[in-house]
Design a protein around this motif. Sequence first.
Motif, PDB file in Angstrom:
ATOM      1  N   MET A  58       0.857  -1.077   0.592  1.00  0.00           N
ATOM      2  CA  MET A  58      -0.568  -0.117   0.003  1.00  0.00           C
ATOM      3  C   MET A  58       0.640   1.323  -0.145  1.00  0.00           C
ATOM      4  SD  MET A  58      -3.143   1.354   2.829  1.00  0.00           S
ATOM      5  CE  MET A  58      -1.818   2.040   3.691  1.00  0.00           C
ATOM      6  N   LEU A  59       1.632   1.006   0.982  1.00  0.00           N
ATOM      7  CA  LEU A  59       2.555   2.645   0.304  1.00  0.00           C
ATOM      8  C   LEU A  59       3.295   2.704  -0.021  1.00  0.00           C
ATOM      9  CD1 LEU A  59       4.020   2.525   4.660  1.00  0.00           C
ATOM     10  CD2 LEU A  59       2.933   3.335   3.380  1.00  0.00           C
ATOM     11  N   ALA A  60       3.626   2.032  -1.346  1.00  0.00           N
ATOM     12  CA  ALA A  60       4.548   1.890  -2.470  1.00  0.00           C
ATOM     13  C   ALA A  60       3.433   1.876  -3.397  1.00  0.00           C
ATOM     14  CB  ALA A  60       5.337   0.381  -2.486  1.00  0.00           C
ATOM     15  N   ARG A  61       2.505   1.156  -3.549  1.00  0.00           N
ATOM     16  CA  ARG A  61       1.925   1.139  -4.889  1.00  0.00           C
ATOM     17  C   ARG A  61       0.805   2.042  -4.957  1.00  0.00           C
ATOM     18  NH1 ARG A  61       6.505  -0.248  -6.546  1.00  0.00           N
ATOM     19  NH2 ARG A  61       6.492  -2.246  -7.934  1.00  0.00           N
ATOM     20  N   VAL A  62       0.424   2.548  -4.120  1.00  0.00           N
ATOM     21  CA  VAL A  62      -1.189   2.809  -3.342  1.00  0.00           C
ATOM     22  C   VAL A  62      -0.986   4.766  -3.086  1.00  0.00           C
ATOM     23  CG1 VAL A  62      -3.236   3.440  -2.306  1.00  0.00           C
ATOM     24  CG2 VAL A  62      -2.339   1.317  -3.197  1.00  0.00           C
ATOM     25  N   ALA A  63      -1.263   5.471  -3.925  1.00  0.00           N
ATOM     26  CA  ALA A  63      -0.741   6.895  -3.851  1.00  0.00           C
ATOM     27  C   ALA A  63      -2.318   7.581  -2.857  1.00  0.00           C
ATOM     28  CB  ALA A  63      -0.671   7.813  -5.107  1.00  0.00           C
ATOM     29  N   THR A  74       6.934   3.669  11.140  1.00  0.00           N
ATOM     30  CA  THR A  74       8.294   3.592  11.346  1.00  0.00           C
ATOM     31  C   THR A  74       8.153   4.197  13.209  1.00  0.00           C
ATOM     32  OG1 THR A  74       9.039   5.956  10.706  1.00  0.00           O
ATOM     33  CG2 THR A  74       9.460   3.551   9.346  1.00  0.00           C
ATOM     34  N   VAL A  75       7.441   4.008  14.120  1.00  0.00           N
ATOM     35  CA  VAL A  75       7.926   4.887  15.811  1.00  0.00           C
ATOM     36  C   VAL A  75       8.152   3.875  15.976  1.00  0.00           C
ATOM     37  CG1 VAL A  75       6.470   5.225  17.341  1.00  0.00           C
ATOM     38  CG2 VAL A  75       5.910   6.979  14.984  1.00  0.00           C
ATOM     39  N   PRO A  76       8.436   2.406  16.025  1.00  0.00           N
ATOM     40  CA  PRO A  76       8.064   1.231  16.417  1.00  0.00           C
ATOM     41  C   PRO A  76      10.166   1.459  16.839  1.00  0.00           C
ATOM     42  CG  PRO A  76       6.073   0.748  15.983  1.00  0.00           C
ATOM     43  CD  PRO A  76       6.726   1.673  15.462  1.00  0.00           C
ATOM     44  N   LEU A  77      10.695   1.676  15.573  1.00  0.00           N
ATOM     45  CA  LEU A  77      12.091   1.394  15.406  1.00  0.00           C
ATOM     46  C   LEU A  77      12.833   2.686  16.376  1.00  0.00           C
ATOM     47  CD1 LEU A  77      12.749   1.255  12.199  1.00  0.00           C
ATOM     48  CD2 LEU A  77      13.258  -0.324  13.453  1.00  0.00           C
ATOM     49  N   VAL A  78      12.293   3.640  16.933  1.00  0.00           N
ATOM     50  CA  VAL A  78      12.645   5.121  17.777  1.00  0.00           C
ATOM     51  C   VAL A  78      12.563   5.500  19.205  1.00  0.00           C
ATOM     52  CG1 VAL A  78      13.564   5.698  15.730  1.00  0.00           C
ATOM     53  CG2 VAL A  78      11.672   6.800  16.367  1.00  0.00           C
ATOM     54  N   LEU A 121       2.551  10.509   6.661  1.00  0.00           N
ATOM     55  CA  LEU A 121       2.138  10.121   8.081  1.00  0.00           C
ATOM     56  C   LEU A 121       2.209   8.945   8.557  1.00  0.00           C
ATOM     57  CD1 LEU A 121       1.429  11.461  10.885  1.00  0.00           C
ATOM     58  CD2 LEU A 121      -1.470  11.550   9.805  1.00  0.00           C
ATOM     59  N   VAL A 122       1.545   8.335   7.054  1.00  0.00           N
ATOM     60  CA  VAL A 122       0.911   6.596   7.837  1.00  0.00           C
ATOM     61  C   VAL A 122       2.497   5.938   8.464  1.00  0.00           C
ATOM     62  CG1 VAL A 122       0.485   4.637   6.639  1.00  0.00           C
ATOM     63  CG2 VAL A 122      -1.034   6.519   6.256  1.00  0.00           C
TER      64      VAL A 122
END
Length: 252
Positions: free
Chosen positions: A65-70, A82-86, A76-77
């Motif tokens: 979805m993030l790569a193919r759907v505009a 990626t929030v759990p990474l930091v 923001l999504v």
Amino acid sequence: MLVPAAAGLAFLVLPLTALVVRAPWPALATRLAQPHVLAALRLSLWTSSLATVGCVLMGVPLAWMLARVAFRGRRLVRAVVTVPLVLPPVVGGVALLLALGRDGLVGTWLEAIFGVTPPFTTTAVVLAEAFVALPFLVISVESALRSCGPRLEEAATTLGASRWTVFRHVTLPLVAPGIALGAVLCWARALGEFGATVTFAGNLPGRTQTMPLAVALALETDPEAAIALSLVLLVASVAILACLRGRWVAAA
């Protein structure tokens, strides 16, 4: 430049060398054969594998979805993913408690409708590990999708293939290496998870006590057992690096 480089290398190598040198080699098998150690090892392998399966099932569609759907708000999504990474793992555990605990946003409904209370169960371990590991899968697969581009998918669609057919027969084979890489990273992150697990699932032997939690507990009562357990995790990490060689580890 060579001096700070050597200092940096020594800083990384010295603790690992100390772990190997100070390991109780003569009694290693005995230490690892203790019932509570085997229970923690089995639980870690089982929960990290389940968490990885869950991450693949949720993460691949999310990455697509993030790569193919505009759509509006895609940045923001991606940031939320990626929030759990930091995010400090303990904070992640608190957030899971507030969402899925008995008085949580969703936990109240889970208990009322299904009689399910996830915290302090083996299920909570899987959820905590999946929460912190999912971004690795999404980032890896999204990167693979962006690198291969949408041309083949568009060509298949032009020839009359449905979106689901294109996804199964074109997209998945193209990004299979990225999925494999992300799954390995997910499994490694889940295996080493501590903060979210101890906060959301507790440290119950045989039920929620994974290898990292067993290491922390053993440090207080049996340091040699803690070293032995740490050595197992080190071996697992080295094996994971071997799997990733050629992708993340550049050949000399």
